[in-house]
Every structure is written in C-alpha cells, then in structure tokens.
Scaffold this motif. Sequence first.
Motif, mmCIF file in Angstrom:
data_model
loop_
_atom_site.group_PDB
_atom_site.id
_atom_site.type_symbol
_atom_site.label_atom_id
_atom_site.label_comp_id
_atom_site.label_asym_id
_atom_site.label_seq_id
_atom_site.Cartn_x
_atom_site.Cartn_y
_atom_site.Cartn_z
ATOM 1 N N ILE A 2 -35.743 -42.116 18.301
ATOM 2 C CA ILE A 2 -34.105 -41.326 18.054
ATOM 3 C C ILE A 2 -34.451 -40.136 18.870
ATOM 4 O O ILE A 2 -34.211 -39.095 18.909
ATOM 5 C CB ILE A 2 -33.305 -41.726 17.512
ATOM 6 C CG1 ILE A 2 -32.450 -42.607 17.307
ATOM 7 C CG2 ILE A 2 -31.903 -40.713 17.057
ATOM 8 C CD1 ILE A 2 -31.654 -43.463 15.818
ATOM 9 N N ARG A 3 -34.944 -39.647 17.660
ATOM 10 C CA ARG A 3 -35.563 -38.626 17.582
ATOM 11 C C ARG A 3 -36.270 -37.859 19.371
ATOM 12 O O ARG A 3 -36.629 -36.926 19.842
ATOM 13 C CB ARG A 3 -37.298 -38.004 17.210
ATOM 14 C CG ARG A 3 -36.731 -37.824 15.419
ATOM 15 C CD ARG A 3 -37.391 -37.270 14.372
ATOM 16 N NE ARG A 3 -37.492 -38.463 13.291
ATOM 17 C CZ ARG A 3 -38.627 -38.472 12.721
ATOM 18 N NH1 ARG A 3 -40.253 -38.512 13.094
ATOM 19 N NH2 ARG A 3 -38.246 -39.316 11.527
ATOM 20 N N LEU A 4 -37.343 -38.989 19.549
ATOM 21 C CA LEU A 4 -37.846 -38.343 21.093
ATOM 22 C C LEU A 4 -36.703 -38.579 22.155
ATOM 23 O O LEU A 4 -37.046 -37.995 22.785
ATOM 24 C CB LEU A 4 -38.566 -39.900 22.030
ATOM 25 C CG LEU A 4 -39.871 -39.486 22.795
ATOM 26 C CD1 LEU A 4 -40.578 -38.794 22.759
ATOM 27 C CD2 LEU A 4 -39.758 -41.078 23.048
ATOM 28 N N LEU A 5 -35.491 -39.018 22.305
ATOM 29 C CA LEU A 5 -34.387 -39.298 22.835
ATOM 30 C C LEU A 5 -33.468 -38.317 23.285
ATOM 31 O O LEU A 5 -33.744 -37.033 23.715
ATOM 32 C CB LEU A 5 -33.036 -40.604 22.650
ATOM 33 C CG LEU A 5 -33.750 -41.453 22.628
ATOM 34 C CD1 LEU A 5 -33.039 -42.872 22.506
ATOM 35 C CD2 LEU A 5 -34.053 -42.051 24.194
ATOM 36 N N ARG A 6 -33.717 -37.096 21.489
ATOM 37 C CA ARG A 6 -33.113 -35.916 21.430
ATOM 38 C C ARG A 6 -33.926 -35.556 22.010
ATOM 39 O O ARG A 6 -33.540 -34.038 22.313
ATOM 40 C CB ARG A 6 -33.012 -35.852 19.599
ATOM 41 C CG ARG A 6 -32.293 -33.995 19.746
ATOM 42 C CD ARG A 6 -32.309 -33.567 18.326
ATOM 43 N NE ARG A 6 -33.943 -34.224 17.978
ATOM 44 C CZ ARG A 6 -35.003 -33.442 16.889
ATOM 45 N NH1 ARG A 6 -34.027 -32.944 15.817
ATOM 46 N NH2 ARG A 6 -35.501 -33.684 17.125
ATOM 47 N N ASP A 7 -35.412 -35.130 21.931
ATOM 48 C CA ASP A 7 -35.689 -34.147 22.757
ATOM 49 C C ASP A 7 -36.179 -34.283 24.173
ATOM 50 O O ASP A 7 -35.907 -33.012 24.766
ATOM 51 C CB ASP A 7 -37.317 -34.335 21.664
ATOM 52 C CG ASP A 7 -37.942 -34.048 20.789
ATOM 53 O OD1 ASP A 7 -36.272 -33.885 20.138
ATOM 54 O OD2 ASP A 7 -38.754 -33.979 20.074
ATOM 55 N N ILE A 8 -35.946 -34.945 24.726
ATOM 56 C CA ILE A 8 -35.613 -35.250 26.264
ATOM 57 C C ILE A 8 -34.214 -34.927 26.493
ATOM 58 O O ILE A 8 -34.237 -34.095 27.321
ATOM 59 C CB ILE A 8 -35.890 -36.914 26.002
ATOM 60 C CG1 ILE A 8 -37.277 -37.271 26.384
ATOM 61 C CG2 ILE A 8 -35.333 -36.968 27.865
ATOM 62 C CD1 ILE A 8 -37.273 -38.742 26.526
ATOM 63 N N GLU A 9 -33.236 -34.785 25.454
ATOM 64 C CA GLU A 9 -32.442 -34.392 25.959
ATOM 65 C C GLU A 9 -32.400 -33.285 25.902
ATOM 66 O O GLU A 9 -31.027 -31.889 26.556
ATOM 67 C CB GLU A 9 -30.775 -35.093 24.848
ATOM 68 C CG GLU A 9 -30.974 -36.189 25.520
ATOM 69 C CD GLU A 9 -29.501 -36.654 26.336
ATOM 70 O OE1 GLU A 9 -29.676 -35.995 27.145
ATOM 71 O OE2 GLU A 9 -29.827 -37.989 26.847
ATOM 72 N N LEU A 10 -32.903 -32.406 24.502
ATOM 73 C CA LEU A 10 -32.592 -30.834 24.795
ATOM 74 C C LEU A 10 -33.525 -30.293 26.073
ATOM 75 O O LEU A 10 -32.985 -28.758 26.761
ATOM 76 C CB LEU A 10 -33.235 -30.609 23.215
ATOM 77 C CG LEU A 10 -33.110 -30.838 22.265
ATOM 78 C CD1 LEU A 10 -33.880 -30.290 21.349
ATOM 79 C CD2 LEU A 10 -31.019 -30.065 21.938
ATOM 80 N N ASP A 11 -34.834 -31.239 26.283
ATOM 81 C CA ASP A 11 -35.160 -30.300 27.424
ATOM 82 C C ASP A 11 -34.939 -30.467 28.776
ATOM 83 O O ASP A 11 -35.170 -29.544 29.344
ATOM 84 C CB ASP A 11 -36.865 -31.695 27.822
ATOM 85 C CG ASP A 11 -37.523 -31.189 26.457
ATOM 86 O OD1 ASP A 11 -37.279 -30.017 25.805
ATOM 87 O OD2 ASP A 11 -38.552 -32.279 26.433
ATOM 88 N N GLU A 12 -33.436 -31.846 28.930
ATOM 89 C CA GLU A 12 -32.934 -31.649 29.759
ATOM 90 C C GLU A 12 -31.423 -30.154 30.120
ATOM 91 O O GLU A 12 -31.199 -29.647 31.376
ATOM 92 C CB GLU A 12 -32.372 -32.579 29.893
ATOM 93 C CG GLU A 12 -33.086 -34.068 30.572
ATOM 94 C CD GLU A 12 -32.134 -35.096 30.317
ATOM 95 O OE1 GLU A 12 -30.901 -35.487 30.196
ATOM 96 O OE2 GLU A 12 -33.112 -36.367 30.940
ATOM 97 N N ALA A 13 -31.053 -30.104 28.418
ATOM 98 C CA ALA A 13 -30.060 -28.912 28.767
ATOM 99 C C ALA A 13 -30.993 -28.125 28.787
ATOM 100 O O ALA A 13 -29.953 -26.608 29.065
ATOM 101 C CB ALA A 13 -29.769 -29.431 27.329
ATOM 102 N N ILE A 14 -32.055 -27.479 28.432
ATOM 103 C CA ILE A 14 -32.453 -26.295 28.776
ATOM 104 C C ILE A 14 -32.769 -26.215 30.191
ATOM 105 O O ILE A 14 -32.264 -24.933 30.832
ATOM 106 C CB ILE A 14 -33.793 -26.100 28.367
ATOM 107 C CG1 ILE A 14 -33.817 -26.075 26.848
ATOM 108 C CG2 ILE A 14 -34.578 -25.262 28.222
ATOM 109 C CD1 ILE A 14 -35.200 -26.249 25.847
#
Length: 118
Positions: A2-14
């Motif tokens: 889940i942490r990895l998915l969150r980090d990927i989503e954060l990168d996409e949001a940036i």
Amino acid sequence: TIRLLRDIELDEAIQLRRSLAFWSNRLERPFLAWLEAGPWVWFSEEGYSHQSIAEKISQIQAVLARRVAAIGELQQQLLRAAWQKGVASWIVLGGHGEWAAVAGFDGEMKTETMDEER
C-alpha cells in the motif's frame, strides 16, 4: 504494498500539478500560447483555438482530483492498519505545494520536547 501505491500516486499527482501549472500559464497568456502553437497549427484546417487549452486544464483537474482521492484512501488504509510507526510521513513543505519526505517523523512528540516548549 500500500505504501508503494501511495508513493506512486503522489508522484503522479506532482506531475499532474506541474502540468496544470504549465497549461494554466498558457491560458492566462493567450499570445504566448498562440506563438508556441507555431505555424503548423496557425495554418492548419482547424486553426488555433484557445478553447482547447481550457479543455486540457479541465481534464487535468479532473484526473488530479481522482488521484488525490486515491491518495487519501490509501493513506486512510495505512492509518487504519497502524503501519505509520517508524515510516516517513508525507507532508507539504515550502509552501509550493510540493510533496517531500520527512524521514523518521511519525507524528508523535516526546514528552521532554513538550515540557521544554512550555
């Protein structure tokens, strides 16, 4: 995880935020957008349409809203599972809306620190 998915989503949001800033700049400066479009667009059958920039911005905003909602759901799952102990938290630093990792921060203050501040 889940942490990895969150980090990927954060990168996409940036990346989406940067794209939104770019196209918002073009919307506010129509002459600059027209110049950047170039002669291939100027003399094409469709021609230059400033409305297309507004449509791009609207699409990016919709995708960004979905990404932020997904990030919130993933973060809520992490908090429910109590996996945040000893894990770096994501917070906004510098006032520019950029995400940055703060290593070793888990949201708790030591009692010595709280006593010193009083």
